[in-house]
Scaffold this motif. Structure first.
Motif, short mmCIF file in Angstrom:
data_model
loop_
_atom_site.label_atom_id
_atom_site.label_comp_id
_atom_site.label_asym_id
_atom_site.label_seq_id
_atom_site.Cartn_x
_atom_site.Cartn_y
_atom_site.Cartn_z
N GLY A 11 0.78 -1.22 0.00
CA GLY A 11 0.00 0.00 0.00
C GLY A 11 0.82 1.28 0.00
N GLU A 12 2.12 1.16 -0.24
CA GLU A 12 2.99 2.34 -0.31
C GLU A 12 2.96 2.92 -1.73
N LEU A 13 3.43 4.15 -1.86
CA LEU A 13 3.61 4.72 -3.20
C LEU A 13 4.60 3.86 -3.97
N TYR A 14 4.30 3.60 -5.24
CA TYR A 14 5.18 2.79 -6.08
C TYR A 14 5.10 3.30 -7.51
N ASP A 15 6.05 2.88 -8.32
CA ASP A 15 6.12 3.28 -9.72
C ASP A 15 5.42 2.22 -10.58
N PRO A 16 4.22 2.51 -11.13
CA PRO A 16 3.51 1.52 -11.93
C PRO A 16 4.20 1.21 -13.27
N LEU A 17 5.19 2.03 -13.64
CA LEU A 17 5.91 1.80 -14.90
C LEU A 17 7.18 0.97 -14.70
N ASP A 18 7.35 0.40 -13.51
CA ASP A 18 8.45 -0.50 -13.24
C ASP A 18 8.38 -1.68 -14.23
N ALA A 19 9.52 -2.07 -14.78
CA ALA A 19 9.55 -3.11 -15.82
C ALA A 19 8.96 -4.43 -15.35
N ALA A 20 9.24 -4.83 -14.12
CA ALA A 20 8.71 -6.10 -13.61
C ALA A 20 7.18 -6.04 -13.47
N LEU A 21 6.65 -4.89 -13.07
CA LEU A 21 5.20 -4.76 -12.95
C LEU A 21 4.54 -4.74 -14.32
N ILE A 22 5.17 -4.08 -15.27
CA ILE A 22 4.64 -4.08 -16.64
C ILE A 22 4.58 -5.50 -17.18
N ALA A 23 5.64 -6.26 -16.97
CA ALA A 23 5.68 -7.65 -17.45
C ALA A 23 4.59 -8.50 -16.79
N ALA A 24 4.37 -8.29 -15.49
CA ALA A 24 3.34 -9.04 -14.78
C ALA A 24 1.94 -8.68 -15.29
N ARG A 25 1.70 -7.41 -15.57
CA ARG A 25 0.40 -7.00 -16.13
C ARG A 25 0.20 -7.56 -17.54
N GLU A 26 1.27 -7.56 -18.34
CA GLU A 26 1.17 -8.13 -19.69
C GLU A 26 0.84 -9.61 -19.63
N ARG A 27 1.45 -10.33 -18.69
CA ARG A 27 1.16 -11.75 -18.50
C ARG A 27 -0.32 -11.95 -18.19
N ALA A 28 -0.85 -11.14 -17.25
CA ALA A 28 -2.26 -11.26 -16.88
C ALA A 28 -3.17 -10.92 -18.06
N ARG A 29 -2.81 -9.90 -18.81
CA ARG A 29 -3.64 -9.52 -19.96
C ARG A 29 -3.66 -10.61 -21.03
N ASP A 30 -2.51 -11.24 -21.24
CA ASP A 30 -2.46 -12.35 -22.19
C ASP A 30 -3.35 -13.50 -21.73
N LEU A 31 -3.29 -13.83 -20.44
CA LEU A 31 -4.12 -14.91 -19.91
C LEU A 31 -5.61 -14.54 -19.97
#
Length: 185
Positions: A11-31
């Motif tokens: 629940g802390e401030l974070y960077d949503p454009l972090d490469a690992a987070l982008i990759a995880a979102r892309e994985r979920a979108r593909d699924l």
């Protein structure tokens, strides 16, 4: 030092454009895309995708496509949770759903929040977890906002906007959602 994912989940401030987070979102979108393209006549294929997308409860969940989520891995489902058509679950923080809970069509569950400060909002966001008890029924088109808790055996009326906690065993509805009455057997 915490990773952006660790900050996000706590629940802390974070960077949503972090490469690992982008990759995880892309994985979920593909699924999600693969799930949304499958017909009901392919139960084993759908089940495999659900288990991969939702490792904490996808094995007994029933989801009518289309279904969309940010990560999937931050969603914890109890036994036999049902999502009707067109549900959206934005899981930047944990979402916990108890067993035998039903979501009507078009229900949205949100955990992300954005700072009021515009300069900060350009580069960071944060979230608050959502918890939903067992045997809950959420009517179609309801919005469940970040940080809320819904008690077990509660019914949320269609189109409601849940902005604060709702206790167990009640019927609640409206915008903002409020308790209408206790549910009696």
């Amino acid at each position: 030092m915490k990773s952006e994912r660790e900050k996000m989940l706590s629940g802390e401030l974070y960077d949503p454009l972090d490469a690992a987070l982008i990759a995880a979102r892309e994985r979920a979108r593909d699924l999600c895309q693969r799930l949304n393209e499958m017909r009901e006549g392919q139960p084993e294929g759908r089940r495999r995708i659900l288990v991969e997308l939702l490792p904490c409860g996808g094995d007994t969940a029933s989801i009518q496509p289309p279904f969309f989520c940010d990560y999937g891995t931050n969603i914890e489902l109890g036994e036999r949770v049902y999502f009707n058509f067109n549900c959206i679950v934005l899981d930047v923080c944990p979402i916990r759903v108890g067993s035998f809970t039903l979501f009507g069509p078009g229900v949205h569950i949100y955990t992300p929040l954005h700072p009021f400060n515009a300069a900060l909002r350009r580069r960071e966001e944060f979230g608050k977890p959502v918890a939903i008890g067992s045997d809950v029924w959420v009517g179609g088109g309801a919005l469940l906002l970040p940080g809320i808790r819904i008690g077990s055996r509660t019914v949320i009326g269609a189109g409601s906007v849940v902005t604060r906690d709702i206790p167990e065993g009640v019927f609640a509805a409206g915008n903002p959602c409020r308790v209408i009455r206790a549910i009696t057997e």
